[in-house]
Motif scaffolding. Sequence first.
Motif, short mmCIF file in Angstrom:
data_model
loop_
_atom_site.label_atom_id
_atom_site.label_comp_id
_atom_site.label_asym_id
_atom_site.label_seq_id
_atom_site.Cartn_x
_atom_site.Cartn_y
_atom_site.Cartn_z
N LEU A 231 0.83 -1.20 0.00
CA LEU A 231 0.00 0.00 0.00
C LEU A 231 0.87 1.25 0.00
N LEU A 232 1.90 1.27 0.83
CA LEU A 232 2.79 2.43 0.87
C LEU A 232 3.51 2.62 -0.46
N ASP A 233 3.98 1.52 -1.06
CA ASP A 233 4.64 1.60 -2.36
C ASP A 233 3.69 2.12 -3.44
N THR A 234 2.46 1.61 -3.44
CA THR A 234 1.46 2.05 -4.42
C THR A 234 1.17 3.53 -4.26
N ARG A 235 1.02 3.97 -3.02
CA ARG A 235 0.75 5.39 -2.76
C ARG A 235 1.91 6.25 -3.25
N ALA A 236 3.14 5.84 -2.98
CA ALA A 236 4.31 6.61 -3.41
C ALA A 236 4.39 6.67 -4.93
N LEU A 237 4.13 5.54 -5.61
CA LEU A 237 4.18 5.54 -7.07
C LEU A 237 3.07 6.41 -7.67
N ARG A 238 1.89 6.39 -7.05
CA ARG A 238 0.81 7.23 -7.56
C ARG A 238 1.13 8.72 -7.38
N GLU A 239 1.85 9.06 -6.32
CA GLU A 239 2.15 10.46 -6.04
C GLU A 239 3.28 11.00 -6.91
N HIS A 240 4.34 10.21 -7.11
CA HIS A 240 5.47 10.76 -7.87
C HIS A 240 6.15 9.73 -8.78
N GLY A 241 5.43 8.67 -9.13
CA GLY A 241 6.00 7.67 -10.04
C GLY A 241 6.07 8.19 -11.46
N LEU A 242 6.93 7.60 -12.24
CA LEU A 242 7.14 8.00 -13.64
C LEU A 242 6.97 6.77 -14.53
N GLU A 243 6.03 6.86 -15.45
CA GLU A 243 5.79 5.78 -16.39
C GLU A 243 6.72 5.99 -17.59
N GLN A 244 7.48 4.95 -17.95
CA GLN A 244 8.38 5.09 -19.09
C GLN A 244 8.48 3.77 -19.85
N HIS A 245 9.01 3.86 -21.06
CA HIS A 245 9.19 2.68 -21.90
C HIS A 245 10.63 2.21 -21.80
N THR B 263 12.20 -6.95 -26.49
CA THR B 263 10.81 -6.57 -26.27
C THR B 263 10.76 -5.21 -25.57
N ILE B 264 9.84 -4.36 -26.02
CA ILE B 264 9.65 -3.05 -25.39
C ILE B 264 8.47 -3.17 -24.42
N ILE B 265 8.69 -2.75 -23.19
CA ILE B 265 7.66 -2.85 -22.15
C ILE B 265 7.49 -1.49 -21.47
N THR B 266 6.39 -1.36 -20.74
CA THR B 266 6.14 -0.17 -19.92
C THR B 266 6.50 -0.50 -18.49
N VAL B 267 7.24 0.40 -17.85
CA VAL B 267 7.61 0.23 -16.44
C VAL B 267 7.27 1.51 -15.69
N THR B 268 7.11 1.38 -14.39
CA THR B 268 6.90 2.54 -13.53
C THR B 268 8.09 2.64 -12.60
N THR B 269 8.74 3.79 -12.61
CA THR B 269 9.91 4.01 -11.77
C THR B 269 9.62 5.12 -10.77
N ASP B 270 10.39 5.13 -9.71
CA ASP B 270 10.30 6.16 -8.69
C ASP B 270 11.56 7.01 -8.80
N PRO B 271 11.45 8.26 -9.30
CA PRO B 271 12.64 9.10 -9.47
C PRO B 271 13.42 9.32 -8.17
N SER B 272 12.74 9.24 -7.03
CA SER B 272 13.45 9.43 -5.75
C SER B 272 14.19 8.17 -5.32
N GLY B 273 13.89 7.03 -5.96
CA GLY B 273 14.58 5.78 -5.65
C GLY B 273 14.10 5.07 -4.40
N GLN B 274 12.98 5.49 -3.83
CA GLN B 274 12.48 4.87 -2.60
C GLN B 274 11.70 3.59 -2.86
N VAL B 275 11.06 3.49 -4.03
CA VAL B 275 10.24 2.33 -4.36
C VAL B 275 10.88 1.61 -5.55
#
Length: 127
Positions: free
Chosen positions: A8-22, A67-79
Motif C-alpha cells: 500500500l505504501l509503495d502504491t501510494r508513493a508511485l501514484r504520487e510521484h511515479g514515472l511511467e516510461q518505456h 521486447t519493449i515494455i512499460t515500467v513505472t519508476t520512482d525518481p526518488s529511488g524509494q520504491v
Amino acid sequence: MLYVHISLLDTRALREHGLEQHARITQVQTKFNADNSDYQVYTLEALDGPPINETAQGHGGSGEAGTIITVTTDPSGQVALKLGKLPSAATQLWLSRVDTALAVLLVPVLIDWTRKRTRECPGAQRA
C-alpha cells in the motif's frame, strides 16, 4: 499484514510521484526460488525518461530480449521499479481496504494473546 501494508505504501508513493516510461529488455536471466519454481530477471534499457539502473522480475516467461515494455519508476529511488503502468486509484483503494480489514481482524487476536501471556507470567499475579 506487513506485506499488504508495504504494498500500500509503495502504491501510494508511485501514484504520487511515479514515472511511467518505456524500456527495452536487453537481457533475460532465469533464476530459481527455494521451492525450485523459476522466474525471469530482466535487465532494462530506458527508451525515454531517466536511465534505469535496476533489474525487474518478470512472471510467466512473458519477456524476451528486444521486447519493449512499460515500467513505472520512482525518481526518488524509494520504491523498486514495477512492470506495467502507474497503479490506479482502484488498486490503492483495494489495498487500503485489505490493510484495514487485516488490522481490524488482528487486533482482537493480539489483545487475547497479550492477556494470556500476562496471566502466565508469575510477576503479573496480584495479591
